[in-house]
Scaffold this active site. Structure first.
Site, PDB file in Angstrom:
ATOM      1  N   GLU A  40       0.828  -1.204   0.000  1.00 58.94           N
ATOM      2  CA  GLU A  40       0.000   0.000   0.000  1.00 58.94           C
ATOM      3  C   GLU A  40       0.865   1.257   0.000  1.00 58.94           C
ATOM      4  OE1 GLU A  40      -4.203  -1.147   2.064  1.00 58.94           O
ATOM      5  OE2 GLU A  40      -2.500  -1.031   3.435  1.00 58.94           O
ATOM      6  N   CYS A  61      -0.249   6.164  10.126  1.00 62.02           N
ATOM      7  CA  CYS A  61       0.921   5.436  10.629  1.00 62.02           C
ATOM      8  C   CYS A  61       0.504   4.168  11.362  1.00 62.02           C
ATOM      9  CB  CYS A  61       1.728   6.328  11.565  1.00 62.02           C
ATOM     10  SG  CYS A  61       2.529   7.704  10.739  1.00 62.02           S
TER      11      CYS A  61
END
Length: 379
Positions: free
Chosen positions: A90, A338
């Site tokens: 990704e 994150c």
């Protein structure tokens, strides 16, 4: 510009096989990296024979990866790419309110490091990405005419555990290819010492971020198990050497886990780390605070970081004159922030939780921090 075994090396080989003049290589590079041409057959400046041979050798599409799904949020676009062997990674394109744009790219399929707050670590390590696969994440967005002002190696994987990252950095900074300035690129690491040393020598102007997450060895062993291989004191020495050699700012990334690593004692220990750096480069160390975002496959050991908690911890550090900032979270609602990238891989079965020892259940004492038994789940 060619990387052994990669696209550019194959292009050079095709040019030699077809007895084309050497300037064809520059034309092809300009078409791919300058104009964003997506197919070899579309390079009308080339003779038909060369276009056909390039297509036969390298395939119809320039890119070595294919977009499978795309998710959008207000300021982030996350693309799931499929690689030639059906593996997946990704990439996240982020748009800042001030108008600039940044790309967060992956460097490995999965990750072997098992940081216990990270969705990528939960899926385990699949394989290294090639230099073309790494840089093609950038190329995809340039083909789509999406602006990219900066690039961060903060996607899936530990960049400094993949030697091909250095080939990718060479390509990204090559003026005949992507032509990104070194200072527009950031590499994040949990503290892979050989990789930091190579970054210092080969790419001294690339920004370096170190994932600290706890100033206490015992607790960091749980959050970042690689700490056992590259102990914090040794990593800090290498970071000091890096700052001395490059005179570049180093970011100490710190994931604020509410009630776990955000005490006054933690703030004191972080301040101590910075103060012990050489006086000439102490000012180059900047603490970058991150919010924890619940991630797929991680369990319930930690809770989403609330704003008062992260502001309170920032205040503790600021009171000790430690430069700090809070990283903006992008794409939390699409699992693009994150620690949330997992490329639709199922998490590996969790190992049974280790029973905390008596000493680990004690409140913090001088020189170390305790950790909750519930925070000891390893992926």
């Amino acid at each position: 510009a060619g990387v052994a075994g990669g696209r550019l090396a194959k292009i050079k080989s095709v040019i030699e096989q077809t007895k084309q003049p050497s300037f064809r290589f520059d034309q092809i590079c300009k078409a791919i990296y300058g104009k964003g041409t997506q197919k070899y057959e579309s390079m009308s400046i080339l003779p038909h024979e060369l276009r056909s041979k390039l297509t036969e050798t390298l395939g119809e599409d320039v890119l070595s990866l294919k977009p499978e799904t795309l998710h959008e949020s207000k300021q982030a676009t996350k693309v799931l790419f499929e690689l030639h062997d059906k593996q997946k990674v990704e990439t996240v394109h982020m748009r800042f309110e001030k108008g600039s744009a940044s790309l967060c790219i992956s460097s490995q399929v999965g990750c072997a490091l098992k940081c216990n707050f990270c969705a990528t670590g939960a899926v385990g390590f699949k394989r290294q990405m090639t230099a073309d696969e790494i840089t093609d994440q950038v190329l995809y967005f340039t083909q789509k005419n999406k602006p990219i002002d900066s690039i961060s190696f903060m996607g899936m994987g530990e960049p400094l555990q993949n030697p091909k990252v250095f080939d990718a950095l060479a390509m990204l900074t090559d003026k005949s290819l992507f032509a990104f300035p070194q200072r527009s690129i950031s590499v994040s690491t949990v503290g892979i010492i050989p990789g930091i040393l190579r970054l210092t020598s080969d790419f001294p102007q690339v920004n370096l971020a170190f994932s600290l997450h706890s100033p206490f060895e015992e607790q960091r062993n749980i959050l970042v198990p690689t700490n056992k291989n590259y102990p914090l004191p040794e990593v800090l020495k290498v970071l000091e050497q890096h700052a001395m050699a490059t005179n570049r700012k180093i970011f100490l990334a710190y994931l604020v886990l509410e009630g776990f690593n955000d005490t006054a004692q933690h703030a004191d220990a972080i301040a101590d780390i910075v103060r012990k750096m050489h006086v000439d480069i102490r000012h180059l160390f900047h603490v970058n605070l991150l919010r924890y975002n619940p991630a797929f496959g991680i369990g319930n050991d930690y809770v989403k970081t609330e704003e008062p908690a992260i502001r309170r911890f920032q205040s503790m550090l600021s009171q000790q004159s430690i430069p700090t900032s809070i990283r903006q979270s992008f794409g939390v609602d699409i699992d693009a922030a994150c620690g949330q990238l997992y490329a639709k891989y199922p998490p590996k079965p969790a190992r049974p939780a280790r029973t905390a020892t008596a000493s680990e259940q004690q409140p913090p004492t001088q020189g170390r921090a305790s950790h909750r038994p519930t925070a000891e789940t390893f992926s």
